[in-house]
Design a protein around this motif. Structure first.
Motif, PDB file in Angstrom:
ATOM      1  N   ILE A 113       3.516  -1.131  50.237  1.00 28.31           N
ATOM      2  CA  ILE A 113       2.414  -1.417  51.148  1.00 28.31           C
ATOM      3  C   ILE A 113       2.149  -0.229  52.068  1.00 28.31           C
ATOM      4  CG2 ILE A 113       1.779  -2.825  53.134  1.00 28.31           C
ATOM      5  CD1 ILE A 113       3.007  -5.206  51.719  1.00 28.31           C
ATOM      6  N   ASP A 114       3.220   0.382  52.561  1.00 28.77           N
ATOM      7  CA  ASP A 114       3.030   1.546  53.422  1.00 28.77           C
ATOM      8  C   ASP A 114       2.336   2.671  52.664  1.00 28.77           C
ATOM      9  OD1 ASP A 114       4.090   0.270  55.582  1.00 28.77           O
ATOM     10  OD2 ASP A 114       6.110   1.069  55.340  1.00 28.77           O
ATOM     11  N   ASP A 115       2.693   2.847  51.405  1.00 24.72           N
ATOM     12  CA  ASP A 115       2.025   3.867  50.592  1.00 24.72           C
ATOM     13  C   ASP A 115       0.544   3.528  50.436  1.00 24.72           C
ATOM     14  OD1 ASP A 115       4.387   5.230  50.300  1.00 24.72           O
ATOM     15  OD2 ASP A 115       4.861   4.407  48.328  1.00 24.72           O
ATOM     16  N   LEU A 117      -1.258   1.756  52.479  1.00 26.35           N
ATOM     17  CA  LEU A 117      -1.910   1.968  53.771  1.00 26.35           C
ATOM     18  C   LEU A 117      -2.168   3.450  54.008  1.00 26.35           C
ATOM     19  CD1 LEU A 117       0.036  -0.647  55.915  1.00 26.35           C
ATOM     20  CD2 LEU A 117      -2.426  -0.631  55.461  1.00 26.35           C
TER      21      LEU A 117
END
Lengths: 138, 138
Positions: A113-115, A117
DNA sequence: GCCCAAGTTTACGTTAACGTAAACGGTAAT
DNA sequence: ATTACCGTTTACGTTAACGTAAACTTGGGC
């Protein structure tokens, strides 16, 4: 008409199926389906289903799991970790291992998810830059 | 035999379907299925598919999306944000809105994961406490 | 020339998670 | 009493994302 004004934190609050369906924005079919699959087991008053706060929490956990792509079976796995049917030390140790594995998967998902985002940030920056450039040359 | 020793960062590197299948731990069927659905469009040398680094990245993005529960259609949506087919200001503004919505969903998912992780922490703490207690009374 | 591994196309099968429809029961208001 | 809603059970339908099998081609090794 049953009392719909009792405090929602009352310990013996119960919910009808349509109340929960509305709250969680799912159909009643979905809730019955979860029961059919053994994920919940509401009380009955006569023929009608009556849901306890505990049932409500389980549904909440199921839907939370679904939002991050878990199957219903996986939701059951996680939910079952909470109930204390783990008597002996062997089971406790096994559960700790299960928890560790599941945590690793959640952490991987959070990295994903961070990637994602970060990717969105880039896209947005490019967009805003392009918009600014378009404004300049106007 | 083709050169399998070329540096992987070479700009004109290509991959066979089975190479990518092995790297990403999916079947070749899966990769062909993604092509069938229009998510990738590899080159052909004769009849065989040849994948470029760009194709490889797309597959990587697809699988990343799948890990967090996105459908293939949603993966396409996100991947399409990256390619600069957004000419005029209207499209750019629309894309920025799309990015905002998608970001909100990702953030919700991250909250869900954090909640799940907090739950696991609790479970583990209870387990370890129970184990410690069992050790005490031994 | 023959075989084998890796590739291809075509097509039918499978599973999860519901949707949808039919037919029926209870009760509250008009 | 009839209408209008809930609620129920039973059952068949649907979609996504592949799995699986069959039948065929192709380039390299012995």
């Amino acid at each position: 008409m049953p009392d719909r004004n009792r405090p929602s934190h009352s310990p013996d609050t119960t919910y009808t199926i349509s109340e929960l369906a509305k709250e969680f924005e799912v159909t009643t079919r979905t809730i019955r389906f979860y029961e059919e699959k053994g994920l919940i087991a509401p009380l009955r008053q006569g023929q009608k289903r009556l849901y306890t706060p505990a049932d409500r929490v389980r549904i909440k956990l199921i839907l939370r799991g679904k939002r991050i792509g878990m199957t219903l079976d996986e939701c059951v796995e996680v939910i079952d970790m909470y109930d204390p049917a783990h008597n002996n030390s062997e089971q406790l140790r096994s559960l700790i291992d299960t928890v560790r594995d599941r945590r690793a998967r959640f952490l991987q998902q959070r990295r994903d998810i961070d990637d994602m985002l970060a990717g969105l940030d880039e896209v947005q920056a490019l967009c805003e830059q392009a918009l600014a450039d378009a404004g300049d040359t106007q």
